[in-house]
Design a protein around this motif. Structure first.
Motif, PDB file in Angstrom:
ATOM      1  N   ILE A 112       0.836  -1.203   0.000  1.00 39.70           N
ATOM      2  CA  ILE A 112       0.000   0.000   0.000  1.00 39.70           C
ATOM      3  C   ILE A 112       0.870   1.252   0.000  1.00 39.70           C
ATOM      4  O   ILE A 112       0.465   2.298  -0.464  1.00 39.70           O
ATOM      5  CB  ILE A 112      -0.999   0.055   1.200  1.00 39.70           C
ATOM      6  CG1 ILE A 112      -0.299  -0.387   2.491  1.00 39.70           C
ATOM      7  CG2 ILE A 112      -2.239  -0.761   0.947  1.00 39.70           C
ATOM      8  CD1 ILE A 112      -1.039   0.009   3.747  1.00 39.70           C
ATOM      9  N   MET A 113       2.080   1.110   0.568  1.00 42.89           N
ATOM     10  CA  MET A 113       3.018   2.238   0.567  1.00 42.89           C
ATOM     11  C   MET A 113       4.253   1.795  -0.204  1.00 42.89           C
ATOM     12  O   MET A 113       4.819   0.744   0.101  1.00 42.89           O
ATOM     13  CB  MET A 113       3.381   2.581   2.007  1.00 42.89           C
ATOM     14  CG  MET A 113       4.217   3.814   2.144  1.00 42.89           C
ATOM     15  SD  MET A 113       4.954   3.840   3.778  1.00 42.89           S
ATOM     16  CE  MET A 113       4.446   5.420   4.328  1.00 42.89           C
ATOM     17  N   GLN A 114       4.628   2.552  -1.212  1.00 50.07           N
ATOM     18  CA  GLN A 114       5.763   2.146  -2.039  1.00 50.07           C
ATOM     19  C   GLN A 114       7.069   2.295  -1.261  1.00 50.07           C
ATOM     20  O   GLN A 114       7.264   3.291  -0.549  1.00 50.07           O
ATOM     21  CB  GLN A 114       5.818   3.010  -3.300  1.00 50.07           C
ATOM     22  CG  GLN A 114       4.651   2.728  -4.246  1.00 50.07           C
ATOM     23  CD  GLN A 114       4.556   1.250  -4.632  1.00 50.07           C
ATOM     24  OE1 GLN A 114       5.398   0.735  -5.337  1.00 50.07           O
ATOM     25  NE2 GLN A 114       3.534   0.565  -4.149  1.00 50.07           N
ATOM     26  N   ASN A 117      13.088   5.316  -2.081  1.00 48.70           N
ATOM     27  CA  ASN A 117      14.267   5.220  -2.942  1.00 48.70           C
ATOM     28  C   ASN A 117      15.531   5.333  -2.078  1.00 48.70           C
ATOM     29  O   ASN A 117      15.745   6.350  -1.423  1.00 48.70           O
ATOM     30  CB  ASN A 117      14.191   6.372  -3.961  1.00 48.70           C
ATOM     31  CG  ASN A 117      15.248   6.260  -5.019  1.00 48.70           C
ATOM     32  OD1 ASN A 117      16.268   5.605  -4.837  1.00 48.70           O
ATOM     33  ND2 ASN A 117      15.017   6.910  -6.146  1.00 48.70           N
ATOM     34  N   LEU A 118      16.337   4.278  -2.096  1.00 53.43           N
ATOM     35  CA  LEU A 118      17.555   4.283  -1.266  1.00 53.43           C
ATOM     36  C   LEU A 118      18.775   4.739  -2.062  1.00 53.43           C
ATOM     37  O   LEU A 118      19.874   4.801  -1.541  1.00 53.43           O
ATOM     38  CB  LEU A 118      17.822   2.876  -0.710  1.00 53.43           C
ATOM     39  CG  LEU A 118      16.724   2.227   0.125  1.00 53.43           C
ATOM     40  CD1 LEU A 118      17.178   0.858   0.615  1.00 53.43           C
ATOM     41  CD2 LEU A 118      16.341   3.100   1.297  1.00 53.43           C
ATOM     42  N   SER A 119      18.584   5.035  -3.345  1.00 57.19           N
ATOM     43  CA  SER A 119      19.726   5.343  -4.204  1.00 57.19           C
ATOM     44  C   SER A 119      19.958   6.855  -4.307  1.00 57.19           C
ATOM     45  O   SER A 119      19.200   7.659  -3.759  1.00 57.19           O
ATOM     46  CB  SER A 119      19.481   4.773  -5.597  1.00 57.19           C
ATOM     47  OG  SER A 119      18.699   5.679  -6.336  1.00 57.19           O
ATOM     48  N   VAL A 147       5.455   0.373   7.127  1.00 60.02           N
ATOM     49  CA  VAL A 147       5.161  -0.827   6.347  1.00 60.02           C
ATOM     50  C   VAL A 147       6.358  -1.776   6.351  1.00 60.02           C
ATOM     51  O   VAL A 147       6.220  -2.990   6.433  1.00 60.02           O
ATOM     52  CB  VAL A 147       4.791  -0.437   4.887  1.00 60.02           C
ATOM     53  CG1 VAL A 147       4.671  -1.661   4.010  1.00 60.02           C
ATOM     54  CG2 VAL A 147       3.494   0.367   4.871  1.00 60.02           C
ATOM     55  N   MET A 148       7.531  -1.201   6.274  1.00 62.52           N
ATOM     56  CA  MET A 148       8.744  -2.036   6.229  1.00 62.52           C
ATOM     57  C   MET A 148       8.942  -2.813   7.532  1.00 62.52           C
ATOM     58  O   MET A 148       8.804  -2.251   8.608  1.00 62.52           O
ATOM     59  CB  MET A 148       9.952  -1.132   5.981  1.00 62.52           C
ATOM     60  CG  MET A 148      11.241  -1.905   5.988  1.00 62.52           C
ATOM     61  SD  MET A 148      12.606  -0.870   5.508  1.00 62.52           S
ATOM     62  CE  MET A 148      13.903  -1.642   6.441  1.00 62.52           C
ATOM     63  N   PRO A 149       9.232  -4.124   7.403  1.00 68.20           N
ATOM     64  CA  PRO A 149       9.466  -4.911   8.618  1.00 68.20           C
ATOM     65  C   PRO A 149      10.828  -4.626   9.240  1.00 68.20           C
ATOM     66  O   PRO A 149      11.708  -4.091   8.576  1.00 68.20           O
ATOM     67  CB  PRO A 149       9.397  -6.366   8.139  1.00 68.20           C
ATOM     68  CG  PRO A 149       9.618  -6.329   6.677  1.00 68.20           C
ATOM     69  CD  PRO A 149       9.321  -4.952   6.193  1.00 68.20           C
ATOM     70  N   SER A 150      10.994  -5.004  10.498  1.00 68.49           N
ATOM     71  CA  SER A 150      12.296  -4.862  11.175  1.00 68.49           C
ATOM     72  C   SER A 150      13.202  -6.023  10.771  1.00 68.49           C
ATOM     73  O   SER A 150      12.740  -7.150  10.607  1.00 68.49           O
ATOM     74  CB  SER A 150      12.067  -4.887  12.685  1.00 68.49           C
ATOM     75  OG  SER A 150      13.229  -5.337  13.348  1.00 68.49           O
TER      76      SER A 150
HETATM   77  C1  HEC Z   1       8.587  -5.715   2.524  1.00 65.40           C
HETATM   78  C2  HEC Z   1       9.191  -4.647   1.775  1.00 65.40           C
HETATM   79  C3  HEC Z   1      10.506  -4.060   2.274  1.00 65.40           C
HETATM   80  C4  HEC Z   1      11.701  -4.709   2.483  1.00 65.40           C
HETATM   81  C5  HEC Z   1      12.000  -6.165   2.273  1.00 65.40           C
HETATM   82  C6  HEC Z   1      12.638  -3.688   2.886  1.00 65.40           C
HETATM   83  N1  HEC Z   1      12.023  -2.468   2.937  1.00 65.40           N
HETATM   84 FE1  HEC Z   1      12.904  -0.700   3.407  1.00 65.40          FE
HETATM   85  N2  HEC Z   1      11.115   0.255   3.154  1.00 65.40           N
HETATM   86  C7  HEC Z   1       9.938  -0.336   2.736  1.00 65.40           C
HETATM   87  C8  HEC Z   1       8.865   0.646   2.714  1.00 65.40           C
HETATM   88  C9  HEC Z   1       7.428   0.387   2.296  1.00 65.40           C
HETATM   89  C10 HEC Z   1       9.439   1.864   3.117  1.00 65.40           C
HETATM   90  C11 HEC Z   1       8.668   3.182   3.268  1.00 65.40           C
HETATM   91  C12 HEC Z   1       8.603   3.673   4.668  1.00 65.40           C
HETATM   92  C13 HEC Z   1       7.925   2.828   5.729  1.00 65.40           C
HETATM   93  O1  HEC Z   1       7.570   1.650   5.564  1.00 65.40           O
HETATM   94  O2  HEC Z   1       7.773   3.381   6.813  1.00 65.40           O
HETATM   95  C14 HEC Z   1      10.855   1.588   3.376  1.00 65.40           C
HETATM   96  C15 HEC Z   1      11.783   2.544   3.782  1.00 65.40           C
HETATM   97  C16 HEC Z   1      13.126   2.310   3.986  1.00 65.40           C
HETATM   98  C17 HEC Z   1      14.092   3.311   4.418  1.00 65.40           C
HETATM   99  C18 HEC Z   1      13.808   4.783   4.673  1.00 65.40           C
HETATM  100  C19 HEC Z   1      14.205   5.570   3.432  1.00 65.40           C
HETATM  101  C20 HEC Z   1      14.019   7.061   3.530  1.00 65.40           C
HETATM  102  O3  HEC Z   1      14.217   7.735   2.515  1.00 65.40           O
HETATM  103  O4  HEC Z   1      13.666   7.595   4.588  1.00 65.40           O
HETATM  104  C21 HEC Z   1      15.300   2.689   4.503  1.00 65.40           C
HETATM  105  C22 HEC Z   1      16.618   3.314   4.906  1.00 65.40           C
HETATM  106  C23 HEC Z   1      15.097   1.292   4.134  1.00 65.40           C
HETATM  107  N3  HEC Z   1      13.771   1.104   3.835  1.00 65.40           N
HETATM  108  C24 HEC Z   1      16.100   0.356   4.079  1.00 65.40           C
HETATM  109  C25 HEC Z   1      15.888  -1.006   3.833  1.00 65.40           C
HETATM  110  C26 HEC Z   1      16.947  -1.989   3.838  1.00 65.40           C
HETATM  111  C27 HEC Z   1      18.415  -1.699   4.017  1.00 65.40           C
HETATM  112  C28 HEC Z   1      16.337  -3.203   3.608  1.00 65.40           C
HETATM  113  C29 HEC Z   1      16.988  -4.556   3.607  1.00 65.40           C
HETATM  114  C30 HEC Z   1      17.562  -4.971   4.862  1.00 65.40           C
HETATM  115  C31 HEC Z   1      14.913  -2.964   3.447  1.00 65.40           C
HETATM  116  N4  HEC Z   1      14.675  -1.619   3.586  1.00 65.40           N
HETATM  117  C32 HEC Z   1      13.966  -3.945   3.190  1.00 65.40           C
HETATM  118  C33 HEC Z   1       9.772  -1.658   2.433  1.00 65.40           C
HETATM  119  C34 HEC Z   1      10.727  -2.654   2.554  1.00 65.40           C
END
Ligand code: HEC
Length: 184
Positions: A112-114, A117-119, A147-150
């Motif tokens: 639901i939430m994209q 961009n980490l690049s 949305v992102m898991p720990s």
């Molecule tokens: C299930 C999907 C998913 C996975 C797998 C995932 N992320 Fe994310 N990530 C997200 C989403 C959706 C967001 C948007 C913010 C939120 O969820 O709060 C996000 C946001 C982030 C942000 C914040 C970026 C910003 O501009 O503030 C970082 C940093 C990040 N992710 C790093 C990682 C790293 C490193 C990994 C691998 C260990 C990872 N993510 C794996 C879904 C994912």
């Protein structure tokens, strides 16, 4: 009355059945039991594989993202760390953030939430800004987002810093002459 006590005895008999010597015949086979050594010359329990048992006090406790931001990256971003980080990033992060970190992974498209961009092409904020230090990326991995898991349980602190180093040195390294589009 006799009939009743016999019926009660019959009903209870399965409970006592466990005590009979032959009741464990099926359990005591030649098969190897969990944690039993398969080597008769070396009986006893095999040591647990490393990191398979939780050890209290070994986890880095991170209170919140603000606290994480203040953490200094203890892992030098050398070729070895970046290589390890790349390997882990491709396993754990690409499904959502994509191989280049653009946030275009196949799983991410279904959320639901994209994924952000980490690049270096991020237009939401600059990764060079002091508001987004290494500890911010480390903290996000440790705590997760809305949305992102720990990833605190999947990746050790050192592994998380390796991922940070890969994201920093490879995904956020803009090619020479790259001009970031103006954000509106
Ligand atoms: C299930 C999907 C998913 C996975 C797998 C995932 N992320 Fe994310 N990530 C997200 C989403 C959706 C967001 C948007 C913010 C939120 O969820 O709060 C996000 C946001 C982030 C942000 C914040 C970026 C910003 O501009 O503030 C970082 C940093 C990040 N992710 C790093 C990682 C790293 C490193 C990994 C691998 C260990 C990872 N993510 C794996 C879904 C994912």
């Amino acid at each position: 009355m006799k009939k009743l006590s016999l019926a009660v005895l019959l009903l209870l008999s399965p409970c006592f059945a466990q005590a009979w010597p032959w009741s464990r015949d099926m359990a005591n086979q030649i098969s190897i039991k969990p944690q039993e050594s398969p080597d008769p010359a070396n009986p006893g329990m095999y040591p647990f594989p490393s990191r398979s048992v939780p050890v209290p006090g070994t986890t880095v406790f991170v209170e919140d993202l603000d606290a994480a931001k203040k953490m200094a990256n203890p892992v030098v971003a050398d070729a070895k760390s970046i290589q390890k980080g790349k390997h882990l990033f491709e396993i754990y992060c690409t499904p959502c953030h994509g191989f280049k970190g653009y946030g275009d992974g196949l799983v991410g498209k279904k959320l639901i939430m994209q994924p952000f961009n980490l690049s270096y092409t991020n237009t939401m904020h600059s990764w060079q800004s002091p508001d987004y230090p290494d500890g911010y990326i480390f903290g996000y991995m440790t705590l997760g987002g809305a949305v992102m898991p720990s990833y605190a349980n999947d990746l050790s602190p050192t592994e998380r810093w390796n991922v940070v180093n890969y994201v920093r040195k490879v995904l956020q390294k803009a090619p020479a002459g790259y001009v970031a589009p103006q954000s509106n």
